[in-house]
Design a protein around this motif. Structure first.
Motif, mmCIF file in Angstrom:
data_model
loop_
_atom_site.group_PDB
_atom_site.id
_atom_site.type_symbol
_atom_site.label_atom_id
_atom_site.label_comp_id
_atom_site.label_asym_id
_atom_site.label_seq_id
_atom_site.Cartn_x
_atom_site.Cartn_y
_atom_site.Cartn_z
ATOM 1 N N THR A 51 19.868 -36.994 -12.520
ATOM 2 C CA THR A 51 19.306 -38.318 -12.784
ATOM 3 C C THR A 51 17.845 -38.427 -12.391
ATOM 4 O O THR A 51 17.037 -38.988 -13.139
ATOM 5 C CB THR A 51 20.135 -39.394 -12.067
ATOM 6 N N LYS A 52 17.477 -37.906 -11.223
ATOM 7 C CA LYS A 52 16.079 -38.001 -10.788
ATOM 8 C C LYS A 52 15.145 -37.317 -11.778
ATOM 9 O O LYS A 52 14.086 -37.847 -12.126
ATOM 10 C CB LYS A 52 15.880 -37.389 -9.405
ATOM 11 N N ALA A 53 15.528 -36.155 -12.238
ATOM 12 C CA ALA A 53 14.713 -35.427 -13.213
ATOM 13 C C ALA A 53 14.619 -36.205 -14.520
ATOM 14 O O ALA A 53 13.545 -36.302 -15.118
ATOM 15 C CB ALA A 53 15.297 -34.042 -13.462
ATOM 16 N N ALA A 54 15.735 -36.778 -14.952
ATOM 17 C CA ALA A 54 15.737 -37.542 -16.205
ATOM 18 C C ALA A 54 14.830 -38.762 -16.095
ATOM 19 O O ALA A 54 14.087 -39.074 -17.036
ATOM 20 C CB ALA A 54 17.159 -37.964 -16.559
ATOM 21 N N VAL A 55 14.874 -39.443 -14.969
ATOM 22 C CA VAL A 55 14.009 -40.616 -14.775
ATOM 23 C C VAL A 55 12.544 -40.191 -14.767
ATOM 24 O O VAL A 55 11.696 -40.817 -15.413
ATOM 25 C CB VAL A 55 14.384 -41.371 -13.480
ATOM 26 N N GLY A 56 12.234 -39.119 -14.057
ATOM 27 C CA GLY A 56 10.851 -38.640 -13.992
ATOM 28 C C GLY A 56 10.331 -38.179 -15.343
ATOM 29 O O GLY A 56 9.210 -38.511 -15.736
ATOM 30 N N LEU A 57 11.140 -37.432 -16.072
ATOM 31 C CA LEU A 57 10.716 -36.952 -17.388
ATOM 32 C C LEU A 57 10.638 -38.099 -18.395
ATOM 33 O O LEU A 57 9.761 -38.105 -19.263
ATOM 34 C CB LEU A 57 11.644 -35.852 -17.886
#
Length: 100
Positions: free
Chosen positions: A51-57
């Motif tokens: 989730t963190k990566a998806a939000v950042g990307l």
């Protein structure tokens, strides 16, 4: 059936969204294409890297779209779109490459 990588979907969404808006002369239609590709890419980013990566990307995707506008005034519309699409593709690859 082979899955299209999120890297290609995100870059294609930026390029395709602009292309649709330009060729149809309907900016909202380009926005729909941009948002649809962004949603598909975000889902794949979440599955691949969390989730963190998806939000950042996803934030990078939106920032690239917004940043392409002032950049276009300096380098032209298509070079700007290709530049930000490439930047998002590189960021996507860098974040998700180790999760495979």
């Amino acid at each position: 059936m082979a899955k299209v990588p999120a890297t290609a979907i995100a870059a294609g969404g930026l390029i395709g969204g602009y292309g649709v808006a330009r060729w149809t002369k309907k900016r909202p239609l380009g926005g729909v294409a941009l948002a649809a590709a962004g949603a598909v890419a975000a889902r794949q980013w979440q599955q691949a890297a969390g989730t963190k990566a998806a939000v950042g990307l996803s934030a990078a995707y939106v920032a690239a779209f917004a940043g392409s506008h002032p950049l276009a005034k300096k380098v032209g519309a298509w070079p700007s779109v290709f530049g930000v699409a490439g930047a998002v593709a590189v960021a996507s690859w860098a974040v998700t490459r180790s999760s495979k």
